[in-house]
Enzyme design. Structure first.
Site, PDB file in Angstrom:
ATOM      1  CG  PHE A 203      -1.160  -1.234   1.412  1.00 29.24           C
ATOM      2  CD1 PHE A 203      -2.235  -2.515   0.210  1.00 29.24           C
ATOM      3  CD2 PHE A 203      -1.595  -2.176   2.940  1.00 29.24           C
ATOM      4  CE1 PHE A 203      -2.759  -3.279   0.717  1.00 29.24           C
ATOM      5  CE2 PHE A 203      -1.410  -3.458   2.958  1.00 29.24           C
ATOM      6  CZ  PHE A 203      -2.590  -4.177   2.131  1.00 29.24           C
TER       7      PHE A 203
ATOM      8  CG  ASP B  74       2.218   4.391   3.492  1.00 31.65           C
ATOM      9  OD1 ASP B  74       3.670   3.645   2.950  1.00 31.65           O
ATOM     10  OD2 ASP B  74       1.904   3.927   4.682  1.00 31.65           O
TER      11      ASP B  74
ATOM     12  CG  ASP C 292       2.567  -1.718   3.256  1.00 35.65           C
ATOM     13  OD1 ASP C 292       1.549  -1.802   4.378  1.00 35.65           O
ATOM     14  OD2 ASP C 292       2.253  -1.759   2.800  1.00 35.65           O
TER      15      ASP C 292
END
Length: 321
Positions: free
Chosen positions: A227, A229, A296
């Site tokens: 993800f 970020d 992650d």
């Protein structure tokens, strides 16, 4: 087309062209080997529900419990608001997760669709005891969630999830189709690049909260990427797995805002996705089966534990992460 394939292929393409962010393969292999050595001695996987700040009312041994939707409502609201904490130096993800947990415990109906369409900036303040950055956008996104659930899914998040037929790729596609605020993509050198960070983390969080059962059962969960970020590239840069150009490194060190959609920002995110793909492949070759989302979680957790020691992360004002 499969949205997760789009994420994987387009981010790999950006990584191959990137001039501001490079992968240090030697450092990457070293980190992977260090992890494998430790994992063989003491196997460890992150468990979503073990985080004290998350709300989770699932009894994993009770099949009926894995189809209840209160935790799913929590996850959807959490990942609708899960972006851009950095303008408030005292705000972190666990403040968001804990605030929503406390709100739900106080009022189990507060995340019902007919309540979400009524959310205001005052509601946000009540949930967290303070204003959040970009409150007006957060209110709009929460209302959008409530509106879509009512208009297309009879107000039921359970109906939406089950309509994906246990496919992570289909649920990501549904979320990005119906919720415009989750359409996380950009243009790089004339080509559309896909990240779908919050749509993917919604599916990943469901899988984690329900431990792969009931509303969290996805037959293709392996297709999720990490993800993209700002915390994971921060820890990867500290580990020297990714390296920034002098210009980009100076901007990040000086906390200069990096424009959303710029080549620098897109390269940071795309290379991070590609690095985790390479790590997953390395682990799998070492007979350590890990999902990209689990890697992650491990990197993110490592970064959160080292916040005081890490260099600054990149700063981009966005609703996507």
């Amino acid at each position: 087309m499969n949205p997760l394939t789009l994420v994987r292929e387009t981010t790999a393409w950006v990584s191959g062209l990137s001039k501001h962010v490079k992968i240090n393969n030697e450092a990457l292999e070293k980190e992977c080997e260090d992890f494998l050595t430790k994992h063989r001695i003491k196997p460890h996987k992150e468990v979503w529900a073990d985080n004290w700040f998350h709300y989770c009312d699932i009894d994993i041994e009770n099949k009926d419990s894995t189809f209840t939707e209160l935790t799913a409502k929590y996850v959807l609201v959490l990942d609708t608001l899960n972006f851009c904490f950095w303008p408030d130096s005292e705000l972190e993800y666990h403040h968001l997760a804990r605030g929503l947990k406390n709100a739900l415990i106080a009022n189990p109906k507060c995340f019902d669709a007919d309540q979400l369409i009524k959310v205001t900036s005052e509601t946000i303040h009540q949930w967290f005891g303070k204003d959040l950055p970009n409150t007006s956008e957060r209110v709009r996104l929460i209302r959008e969630v409530g509106t879509v659930l009512i208009e297309y899914f009879n107000g039921s998040i359970k109906e939406m999830i089950l309509s994906a037929n246990n496919k992570a790729s289909v649920l990501v596609d549904l979320v990005t189709k119906y919720f415009w605020g989750f359409r996380d993509s950009a243009i790089y050198k004339g080509k559309q690049v896909f990240f779908y960070k919050r749509a993917q983390i919604f599916v990943g969080d469901l899988w984690g909260a329900y431990q792969g059962r009931g509303l969290g059962k996805f037959d293709d969960i392996k297709q999720l990427t990490m993800f993209a970020d700002y915390r994971v590239p921060q820890i990867l840069e500290e580990l020297k797995v990714i390296e920034y150009s002098p210009e980009l490194k100076e901007m990040i060190q000086n906390k200069v805002e990096i424009p959303v959609g710029s080549e620098m920002e897109l390269e940071i995110r795309a290379v991070t996705v590609h690095v985790v793909e390479k790590m997953r492949d390395y682990f799998n070759k070492g007979h350590c089966e890990l999902l990209a989302l689990e890697i992650d979680w491990m990197l993110w957790g490592r970064g959160e534990a080292m916040l005081d020691k890490l260099p600054p992360h990149h700063r981009t004002l966005t609703i996507f992460y």
